[in-house]
Design a protein around this motif. Sequence first.
Motif, short mmCIF file in Angstrom:
data_model
loop_
_atom_site.label_atom_id
_atom_site.label_comp_id
_atom_site.label_asym_id
_atom_site.label_seq_id
_atom_site.Cartn_x
_atom_site.Cartn_y
_atom_site.Cartn_z
N CYS A 47 61.71 22.55 23.54
CA CYS A 47 62.45 21.56 24.35
C CYS A 47 62.14 20.14 23.87
O CYS A 47 63.04 19.29 23.83
CB CYS A 47 62.11 21.72 25.83
SG CYS A 47 62.76 23.22 26.56
N GLY A 48 60.89 19.87 23.53
CA GLY A 48 60.51 18.55 23.05
C GLY A 48 61.19 18.20 21.74
O GLY A 48 61.67 17.07 21.55
N LEU A 49 61.27 19.16 20.82
CA LEU A 49 61.94 18.91 19.54
C LEU A 49 63.44 18.67 19.73
O LEU A 49 64.01 17.77 19.11
CB LEU A 49 61.70 20.07 18.57
CG LEU A 49 60.26 20.19 18.05
CD1 LEU A 49 60.10 21.49 17.27
CD2 LEU A 49 59.89 18.99 17.20
N LEU A 50 64.07 19.47 20.59
CA LEU A 50 65.50 19.27 20.86
C LEU A 50 65.74 17.94 21.58
O LEU A 50 66.70 17.22 21.28
CB LEU A 50 66.06 20.43 21.68
CG LEU A 50 66.17 21.76 20.92
CD1 LEU A 50 66.54 22.89 21.88
CD2 LEU A 50 67.16 21.66 19.79
N LEU A 51 64.85 17.59 22.53
CA LEU A 51 64.96 16.30 23.21
C LEU A 51 64.77 15.15 22.23
O LEU A 51 65.44 14.12 22.34
CB LEU A 51 63.95 16.21 24.35
CG LEU A 51 63.99 14.95 25.20
CD1 LEU A 51 65.34 14.80 25.90
CD2 LEU A 51 62.87 14.97 26.24
N ALA A 55 67.31 12.22 21.82
CA ALA A 55 66.83 10.84 22.04
C ALA A 55 67.13 9.95 20.84
O ALA A 55 67.52 8.78 21.01
CB ALA A 55 65.34 10.85 22.35
N VAL A 56 66.96 10.48 19.64
CA VAL A 56 67.25 9.69 18.43
C VAL A 56 68.74 9.32 18.41
O VAL A 56 69.10 8.19 18.07
CB VAL A 56 66.84 10.48 17.16
CG1 VAL A 56 67.45 9.88 15.91
CG2 VAL A 56 65.33 10.54 17.04
N GLN A 57 69.59 10.25 18.81
CA GLN A 57 71.03 9.97 18.83
C GLN A 57 71.38 8.92 19.89
O GLN A 57 72.23 8.06 19.65
CB GLN A 57 71.80 11.26 19.08
CG GLN A 57 71.69 12.24 17.93
CD GLN A 57 72.39 13.54 18.23
OE1 GLN A 57 73.55 13.54 18.64
NE2 GLN A 57 71.69 14.65 18.05
N ALA A 60 70.26 5.61 18.59
CA ALA A 60 71.13 5.15 17.50
C ALA A 60 72.48 4.67 18.01
O ALA A 60 73.28 4.13 17.24
CB ALA A 60 71.33 6.28 16.49
N GLY A 61 72.76 4.87 19.29
CA GLY A 61 74.00 4.38 19.88
C GLY A 61 75.19 5.30 19.67
O GLY A 61 76.34 4.87 19.78
N MET A 62 74.94 6.57 19.39
CA MET A 62 76.05 7.51 19.21
C MET A 62 76.78 7.70 20.55
O MET A 62 76.17 7.70 21.60
CB MET A 62 75.54 8.85 18.67
CG MET A 62 74.98 8.72 17.26
SD MET A 62 74.33 10.27 16.60
CE MET A 62 75.81 11.23 16.45
N GLY A 116 67.06 5.67 25.07
CA GLY A 116 66.82 6.60 23.97
C GLY A 116 65.40 6.49 23.45
O GLY A 116 64.74 7.50 23.17
N LEU A 117 64.91 5.26 23.32
CA LEU A 117 63.52 5.06 22.85
C LEU A 117 62.51 5.59 23.86
O LEU A 117 61.50 6.19 23.48
CB LEU A 117 63.27 3.58 22.57
CG LEU A 117 64.08 3.00 21.40
CD1 LEU A 117 63.86 1.49 21.30
CD2 LEU A 117 63.70 3.68 20.09
#
Length: 188
Positions: A47-51, A55-57, A60-62, A116-117
Amino acid sequence: MLASQEGERLTVGDIVAVLRDRAFALLVVILGLPNCLPMPPPIPLICGLLLLLVAVQIAAGMSAPWLPRALLGRSIARSDVERAVNRAVPLLRRLERWSRPRMAVFETAIGMRGMGLILLTLAMALIVAAPVVGQIPLGLAVCLVGLGLVERDGIVVLVGLGIGTLGVALNAGFVYAIVSGIMSLFSL
Protein backbone atom coordinates in the motif's frame (compact mmCIF):
# COMPACT_ATOMS: atom_id res chain seq x y z
CA MET A 1 -21.89 6.34 -14.18
CA LEU A 2 -20.87 2.72 -13.90
CA ALA A 3 -24.45 1.64 -14.59
CA SER A 4 -24.01 2.80 -18.19
CA GLN A 5 -21.08 0.39 -18.66
CA GLU A 6 -22.04 -2.86 -20.33
CA GLY A 7 -21.03 -6.40 -19.41
CA GLU A 8 -20.69 -8.60 -16.36
CA ARG A 9 -17.28 -7.21 -15.46
CA LEU A 10 -15.84 -3.71 -15.11
CA THR A 11 -12.20 -2.85 -15.75
CA VAL A 12 -10.16 -0.72 -13.38
CA GLY A 13 -9.86 1.72 -16.31
CA ASP A 14 -13.69 2.02 -16.49
CA ILE A 15 -13.88 2.79 -12.77
CA VAL A 16 -11.08 5.39 -12.89
CA ALA A 17 -12.70 7.06 -15.92
CA VAL A 18 -16.02 7.42 -14.06
CA LEU A 19 -14.32 8.89 -10.98
CA ARG A 20 -12.69 11.67 -13.04
CA ASP A 21 -11.52 14.51 -10.77
CA ARG A 22 -12.01 12.50 -7.57
CA ALA A 23 -10.02 9.48 -8.74
CA PHE A 24 -6.87 10.52 -6.88
CA ALA A 25 -8.73 11.11 -3.63
CA LEU A 26 -10.56 7.77 -3.82
CA LEU A 27 -7.31 5.95 -4.63
CA VAL A 28 -5.82 7.52 -1.50
CA VAL A 29 -8.77 6.27 0.59
CA ILE A 30 -8.55 2.77 -0.92
CA LEU A 31 -4.82 2.56 -0.21
CA GLY A 32 -5.31 3.71 3.39
CA LEU A 33 -8.18 1.37 4.27
CA PRO A 34 -6.23 -1.91 4.59
CA ASN A 35 -3.87 -0.23 7.05
CA CYS A 36 -6.60 0.82 9.48
CA LEU A 37 -6.47 -2.68 10.97
CA PRO A 38 -3.45 -4.73 12.02
CA MET A 39 -2.18 -6.41 8.85
CA PRO A 40 0.78 -8.68 8.15
CA PRO A 41 3.99 -6.99 6.99
CA PRO A 42 3.62 -7.08 3.19
CA ILE A 43 0.32 -5.14 3.21
CA PRO A 44 1.71 -1.79 4.50
CA LEU A 45 4.68 -2.10 2.13
CA ILE A 46 2.50 -2.72 -0.93
CA CYS A 47 0.00 0.00 0.00
CA GLY A 48 2.86 2.38 0.80
CA LEU A 49 4.54 1.79 -2.57
CA LEU A 50 1.26 2.29 -4.46
CA LEU A 51 0.51 5.41 -2.39
CA LEU A 52 4.01 6.65 -3.25
CA LEU A 53 3.14 6.31 -6.95
CA VAL A 54 -0.14 8.19 -6.48
CA ALA A 55 1.49 10.90 -4.30
CA VAL A 56 4.21 11.57 -6.88
CA GLN A 57 1.52 12.06 -9.53
CA ILE A 58 -0.44 14.45 -7.30
CA ALA A 59 2.75 16.40 -6.49
CA ALA A 60 3.57 16.56 -10.22
CA GLY A 61 0.18 18.19 -10.85
CA MET A 62 -1.31 15.44 -13.00
CA SER A 63 -5.04 15.84 -13.58
CA ALA A 64 -5.84 12.11 -13.59
CA PRO A 65 -4.00 9.12 -12.16
CA TRP A 66 -1.72 7.08 -14.37
CA LEU A 67 -1.84 3.41 -13.63
CA PRO A 68 0.05 0.66 -15.44
CA ARG A 69 -1.83 -0.70 -18.45
CA ALA A 70 -1.85 -4.18 -16.92
CA LEU A 71 -3.68 -2.82 -13.87
CA LEU A 72 -6.13 -0.72 -15.94
CA GLY A 73 -7.07 -3.82 -17.94
CA ARG A 74 -7.84 -5.89 -14.87
CA SER A 75 -11.52 -6.53 -14.41
CA ILE A 76 -13.77 -6.85 -11.39
CA ALA A 77 -17.17 -8.51 -11.32
CA ARG A 78 -19.91 -5.91 -11.60
CA SER A 79 -21.71 -7.55 -8.64
CA ASP A 80 -18.61 -7.08 -6.43
CA VAL A 81 -18.38 -3.39 -7.37
CA GLU A 82 -22.09 -2.88 -6.71
CA ARG A 83 -21.84 -4.63 -3.33
CA ALA A 84 -18.87 -2.44 -2.32
CA VAL A 85 -20.67 0.72 -3.44
CA ASN A 86 -23.83 -0.26 -1.55
CA ARG A 87 -21.78 -0.77 1.63
CA ALA A 88 -19.86 2.48 1.24
CA VAL A 89 -22.81 4.75 0.40
CA PRO A 90 -24.36 4.80 3.93
CA LEU A 91 -21.00 5.68 5.47
CA LEU A 92 -20.36 8.40 2.90
CA ARG A 93 -23.87 9.82 3.45
CA ARG A 94 -23.19 10.09 7.19
CA LEU A 95 -19.88 11.81 6.47
CA GLU A 96 -21.57 14.17 3.99
CA ARG A 97 -24.08 15.28 6.66
CA TRP A 98 -21.23 16.57 8.79
CA SER A 99 -18.74 17.42 6.09
CA ARG A 100 -18.96 20.36 3.73
CA PRO A 101 -16.56 22.24 1.49
CA ARG A 102 -14.23 24.20 3.79
CA MET A 103 -10.73 25.60 3.49
CA ALA A 104 -10.45 25.81 -0.29
CA VAL A 105 -6.64 25.96 -0.05
CA PHE A 106 -6.57 22.21 -0.72
CA GLU A 107 -8.47 22.65 -3.97
CA THR A 108 -5.93 24.93 -5.64
CA ALA A 109 -3.20 23.54 -7.88
CA ILE A 110 -0.50 24.56 -5.39
CA GLY A 111 -2.51 23.15 -2.47
CA MET A 112 -2.90 19.80 -4.23
CA ARG A 113 0.82 19.68 -5.06
CA GLY A 114 1.59 20.34 -1.41
CA MET A 115 -0.87 17.60 -0.48
CA GLY A 116 1.02 15.30 -2.84
CA LEU A 117 4.26 16.02 -0.96
CA ILE A 118 2.56 15.37 2.39
CA LEU A 119 1.11 12.10 1.07
CA LEU A 120 4.61 11.22 -0.15
CA THR A 121 5.84 11.56 3.45
CA LEU A 122 2.97 9.41 4.75
CA ALA A 123 3.69 6.80 2.06
CA MET A 124 7.37 6.59 3.03
CA ALA A 125 6.40 6.24 6.69
CA LEU A 126 3.95 3.49 5.75
CA ILE A 127 6.69 1.62 3.89
CA VAL A 128 8.83 1.44 7.06
CA ALA A 129 5.89 1.21 9.48
CA ALA A 130 6.30 -0.82 12.65
CA PRO A 131 4.76 -4.26 12.14
CA VAL A 132 1.10 -4.69 13.09
CA VAL A 133 0.40 -1.46 15.04
CA GLY A 134 2.64 1.13 13.34
CA GLN A 135 0.52 1.24 10.23
CA ILE A 136 -2.81 1.92 11.98
CA PRO A 137 -2.38 5.67 12.66
CA LEU A 138 -0.91 6.10 9.18
CA GLY A 139 -3.81 4.19 7.60
CA LEU A 140 -6.33 6.34 9.49
CA ALA A 141 -4.47 9.48 8.45
CA VAL A 142 -4.37 8.49 4.78
CA CYS A 143 -8.09 7.58 4.82
CA LEU A 144 -9.08 10.87 6.47
CA VAL A 145 -6.95 12.91 4.06
CA GLY A 146 -8.50 11.05 1.12
CA LEU A 147 -12.04 11.46 2.46
CA GLY A 148 -11.38 15.14 3.12
CA LEU A 149 -10.22 15.55 -0.48
CA VAL A 150 -13.27 13.64 -1.79
CA GLU A 151 -15.62 15.86 0.23
CA ARG A 152 -13.45 18.97 -0.32
CA ASP A 153 -13.36 19.45 3.45
CA GLY A 154 -10.11 20.97 4.70
CA ILE A 155 -10.99 20.29 8.35
CA VAL A 156 -11.13 16.52 7.71
CA VAL A 157 -7.82 16.81 5.84
CA LEU A 158 -6.25 18.64 8.79
CA VAL A 159 -7.51 16.03 11.28
CA GLY A 160 -5.96 13.37 9.04
CA LEU A 161 -2.69 15.29 8.93
CA GLY A 162 -2.67 15.57 12.73
CA ILE A 163 -3.09 11.81 13.09
CA GLY A 164 -0.46 11.36 10.35
CA THR A 165 2.01 13.48 12.33
CA LEU A 166 1.53 11.20 15.33
CA GLY A 167 1.93 8.13 13.11
CA VAL A 168 5.13 9.45 11.55
CA ALA A 169 6.52 10.25 15.01
CA LEU A 170 5.62 6.76 16.28
CA ASN A 171 7.30 5.11 13.32
CA ALA A 172 10.33 7.41 13.47
CA GLY A 173 10.77 6.27 17.07
CA PHE A 174 10.50 2.65 15.92
CA VAL A 175 13.14 3.14 13.22
CA TYR A 176 15.38 5.01 15.69
CA ALA A 177 15.09 2.17 18.22
CA ILE A 178 16.04 -0.43 15.62
CA VAL A 179 18.99 1.59 14.30
CA SER A 180 20.20 2.33 17.85
CA GLY A 181 19.87 -1.33 18.76
CA ILE A 182 21.87 -2.43 15.72
CA MET A 183 24.55 0.20 16.35
CA SER A 184 24.91 -0.76 20.01
CA LEU A 185 25.08 -4.44 19.03
CA PHE A 186 28.05 -3.78 16.75
CA SER A 187 29.86 -1.57 19.24
CA LEU A 188 29.94 -4.43 21.80
